[in-house]
Design an enzyme around this catalytic site. Structure first.
Site, mmCIF file in Angstrom:
data_model
loop_
_atom_site.group_PDB
_atom_site.id
_atom_site.type_symbol
_atom_site.label_atom_id
_atom_site.label_comp_id
_atom_site.label_asym_id
_atom_site.label_seq_id
_atom_site.Cartn_x
_atom_site.Cartn_y
_atom_site.Cartn_z
ATOM 1 N N GLU A 24 0.728 -1.356 -0.013
ATOM 2 C CA GLU A 24 0.045 -0.185 0.092
ATOM 3 C C GLU A 24 0.668 1.143 0.136
ATOM 4 O OE1 GLU A 24 -2.625 -0.566 3.369
ATOM 5 O OE2 GLU A 24 -3.889 -1.685 2.151
ATOM 6 N N GLU B 152 7.105 -21.661 8.144
ATOM 7 C CA GLU B 152 7.629 -20.717 9.091
ATOM 8 C C GLU B 152 8.710 -21.626 9.837
ATOM 9 O OE1 GLU B 152 4.928 -21.309 13.020
ATOM 10 O OE2 GLU B 152 3.875 -20.471 11.284
#
Length: 307
Positions: free
Chosen positions: A87, A118
């Protein structure tokens, strides 16, 4: 796999005594309970204000030296980092590589769960190498537990390369807080649904990330007052918004705002300076460059003052 002893040791993984009868509640009661739990998130984030501000100062210093902000996370934490990074270009007209989001499992993990990714400590370091992390950069490791191997490996590698390091977690004393220079740890407590850290913990992380990117961009001159003067005009809505910003900043008419934007090549900040100072695009652009892109400073050096 998380051992039972590890789960009990993590604040974020504890069992919330206020939601033990969650499956017996009506929809309205569940919503009310979640809302009540969420009410404490802002206070938990506020308690970390000093650490967040220190991280902003470190990021601003990196930006001014030509460095980058790099988010690293897994699962929800990684997705939030990617979201924040994605963004920044449309909001502030910065190049896509100035704020980067890395997620365990790569881009496919943004839409599809890649849970085992992960656990790969070495991949965290490798992913940072893929974007050539260096001493000019700041790496923010995002992990609710504070011990996700992918994030731990990334922060260790970032520190070894001389980059600035920030840890964002929700468990005090977690491993990442020992690795990073700056630790941000909003403690929001156990989730309504035990272990579902996309809830309060995720909300806290989103709030902190909003602060890190927004405050850093404001500090390098990406706003004028509270106006987004570097917004990229990429669609009709943003074109209208840009014209409105020029009007708000200068007090000019809609027609004058549109004319200034046309003359500036669609650059809102430049259009504002041209309208206020009466300078042509080339002269105003030079003034902005001399002011380091800070509109208020460029206005201060012009023949007329800010409205």
């Amino acid at each position: 796999m998380t051992r039972d002893s590890d789960r009990r040791a993590l604040v974020s993984e504890g069992r919330n005594p206020r939601s033990t009868d969650l499956d017996r509640l009506s929809a309205r009661e569940i919503v009310a309970l979640m809302n009540a739990e969420d009410a404490g998130v802002a206070a938990a984030v506020g308690a970390e204000a000093e650490a967040i501000a220190a991280a902003v100062d470190r990021i601003v210093a990196a930006f001014r030296a030509g460095g980058r902000l790099i988010y690293v996370g897994a699962g929800t934490s990684g997705r939030l980092g990617v979201l924040d990074a994605s963004e920044c270009p449309p909001t502030y007209s910065v190049p896509p590589g100035m704020v980067i989001g890395l997620i365990a499992g790569g881009d496919q993990a943004i839409r599809h769960s890649v849970e085992d990714a992960e656990d790969d400590r070495a991949q965290g370091a490798a992913d940072l190498d893929s974007v050539a992390v260096g001493a000019a950069d700041v790496v923010v490791g995002i992990a609710v537990s504070g011990k996700t191997p992918y994030v731990v490996g990334a922060l260790e590698h970032a520190r070894a390369e001389g980059a600035g390091t920030v840890a964002l977690c929700c468990n005090p004393g977690a491993p990442v807080t020992e690795i990073a220079e700056i630790a941000i740890c909003p403690v929001v407590g156990p989730e309504v649904l035990t272990g579902s850290t996309r809830l309060k913990s995720g909300t806290a992380q989103k709030m902190v990330l909003n602060m890190l990117s927004t405050a850093s961009m404001v500090r390098i001159g990406k706003s004028y007052g509270n106006l987004m003067v570097d917004v990229a005009i990429s669609n009709a809505k943003l074109a209208r918004r840009a014209a409105g910003i020029v009007q708000e900043a200068t007090g000019c008419t809609a027609e004058e705002a549109e004319a200034a934007l046309a003359a500036s090549g669609g650059k809102v900040k430049l259009a504002i300076l041209m309208q206020i100072s009466g300078q042509d695009a080339q002269t105003a652009a030079a003034a902005l460059d001399a002011a380091g892109g800070v509109l208020r400073d460029a206005i201060a050096t012009s023949s007329t003052g800010a409205p």
